[in-house]
Each structure stands twice: as C-alpha cells, then as structure tokens.
Design an enzyme around this catalytic site. Sequence first.
Site, PDB file in Angstrom:
ATOM      1  N   HIS A  73      22.408  34.168  40.070  1.00 14.07           N
ATOM      2  CA  HIS A  73      22.386  34.899  39.467  1.00 14.07           C
ATOM      3  C   HIS A  73      23.913  35.668  39.486  1.00 14.07           C
ATOM      4  O   HIS A  73      24.940  34.882  40.736  1.00 14.07           O
ATOM      5  CB  HIS A  73      21.486  35.770  40.342  1.00 14.07           C
ATOM      6  CG  HIS A  73      21.268  37.421  41.035  1.00 14.07           C
ATOM      7  ND1 HIS A  73      20.860  37.772  39.416  1.00 14.07           N
ATOM      8  CD2 HIS A  73      21.704  38.363  41.723  1.00 14.07           C
ATOM      9  CE1 HIS A  73      20.900  39.460  39.692  1.00 14.07           C
ATOM     10  NE2 HIS A  73      21.693  39.334  40.861  1.00 14.07           N
ATOM     11  N   ASN A 111      25.379  45.027  42.936  1.00 14.08           N
ATOM     12  CA  ASN A 111      24.466  44.030  41.776  1.00 14.08           C
ATOM     13  C   ASN A 111      23.791  44.403  41.207  1.00 14.08           C
ATOM     14  O   ASN A 111      24.215  45.894  41.261  1.00 14.08           O
ATOM     15  CB  ASN A 111      22.725  43.723  42.366  1.00 14.08           C
ATOM     16  CG  ASN A 111      21.632  42.666  42.607  1.00 14.08           C
ATOM     17  OD1 ASN A 111      21.957  41.966  41.541  1.00 14.08           O
ATOM     18  ND2 ASN A 111      20.959  42.604  43.880  1.00 14.08           N
TER      19      ASN A 111
END
Length: 310
Positions: free
Chosen positions: A257, A278
């Site tokens: 990620h 994020n």
Amino acid sequence: MFATWCLIVSISCLTSVIAKDVVHFDKWLDEQGISADSVDYETWKANLEYVEMHNRGGHSFTVTMNKFAHLTPKDLIKEVNIVRHQHTGDDHVVVDQVPPESVDWRTKGVVTPVRNEGKQESSHSFSAADAISSYIAINGGKLVEGSALEITDCCHYHPCSGRFVENAFKCVHDIGGLCAAAGYHREHECACNNATCTPFGTVNGSRMVPKDNEQALEIAVAQQPVQVFVDANNPSFMMYKSGVYYEPNCTTTRLDHSMLVVGYGKASTGEEYWIVKNSWGANWGMHGYIQMAKNKNNNCGIASQADYPY
C-alpha cells in the site's frame, strides 16, 4: 434443579449477547449505508471481537468498526499491489543537516484534501499525484489536486490491472506533466487520454530515500512530502481510528500500500510518529490520516521504499 437453573442462565446470557451483537450489526449497517446481503456476518463479528479486545489492551492506538469492518485485510489490500523493492530514481544524498523537531506540511497550505481511491485500487497513483501537487506548490506554484486517474491510465504497466508504476514521477515528466483531477477525463476504459487536458505542472523525475533509513526519511520530509510504501495487510491498519500506530506483526518487505508522509511529530506520551496521508477517504482514521510509529525499527516498512519528485 441447580443444573437446570445454570443452563437457563447460560442460555439467557448467550441470547442477550447475540441480541446485542445483532443490534450493533444493524446500527453499523445503517451508519455505513451497506446492505446486509453484501456482508459476511461472521467476518463482521470476528472484526467486532478483535476491535473490542484490541481497545482493552492498552495499545498506543485505537481501532474501530469503520466502513471496512465487514472485510478481511486480504479483501481490501489486493495481492496485485505487492511492491518489490527496486531502484526507481536517483539516490537521495543525506546532507549534514539537523531537521526541525516537527514538521506538518498541512499547516503550510501545500497538501491537497484527502481523497478516496474507491474501487480504483491504485493507491500509488494517488500518493504520486499528491506528492507532485505538494512539490509544485512548495516551489512557487498553485496548489492543484493532481489527477490520479491520469497516472493510472498513462503510467501503469497494464492499465486497470492494479499494478503499480515503476516510476510515476519520471512517467509524469515523460508525458509532459500532470493535469488537474478536474481536467482529466476518461473516454475509454484504461486508455490514456491526457491530450485533452493541460498540465498544471511537471517534475524532472524522482529521488530515492536510502533504504530502511528513517533518519534520511526525516530529512527528506523536512523538505517536502514523501511517497512511501508500507505493509498494510493487518486488521489493525484496516480499522485504525487514532493514536500512534505500531504493529509488531508488520513486515518491512511485504509492501502492499502506498501513502504520502506529510510530516512528523511526537505525542504527549513521548511516542514519535510520521503524519501519513491515506487515500481511503476522510472518514477513515484521523480524518484520512494515520500517525505511524517513527524510529521503531522501520515499522511496517515506512522507510523501505520511499521516494519523492524533484
């Protein structure tokens, strides 16, 4: 008689617990706007038990039954997103300097709002676009939300496959710059269509932060936001709510990620952390951000493969 009474009490208690879980489940469905037909109740219940146990455990961070609470980490973090460490840019030379004790680029007005990648499943495109937007703003340009979709369509090895680009920053240079998110539109699925939009800026390429070196990452972040890859394949990350995130089950090599480090600081309890943006929406974590443990042996691979545009 006593045995019968114990059995009745046990059944009553069990029924009460089940009823409580069902009420909680129905409330969660309503809050998230999710249909019960699309949810595996057993997975949701296992996550509920995990959240309750974790939050009683005296950890440095809390977790919550958020919008991903019906999933497993493998459902959310796809195998195609696993990143192998590779050299994607010029080496970042660590100069002899002492960075400030804390940095937060958000306070300088050079960080774009948190976005939600949704089903695009291309966190790298979002972190790269956001890094470019910040770089241009820091260097005298206007803060513009860059098109992650353009990077997905024009820079991936195989558009729509979910596989990361080898060097998004070099690719943006090669295609003539990055368009604004509002200016780039798809005409055909996964086909590059940037000829119809005007770039708001460009970069020359990327520079790498020395592998596994958090001190070097700190120096780099003091200059500008930095793109990082981490191991996010844990329920604690998926359902993170607040606090300094430290996960002993993380690896420093299985990176799946990508996010953007926009600063660093220290909690009142003395724990150091990275301020990380994020791309799971502002309703995840701390308004879309996570405080990841800093100087804790490169926890979750925060410094394993970090780079930034120049």
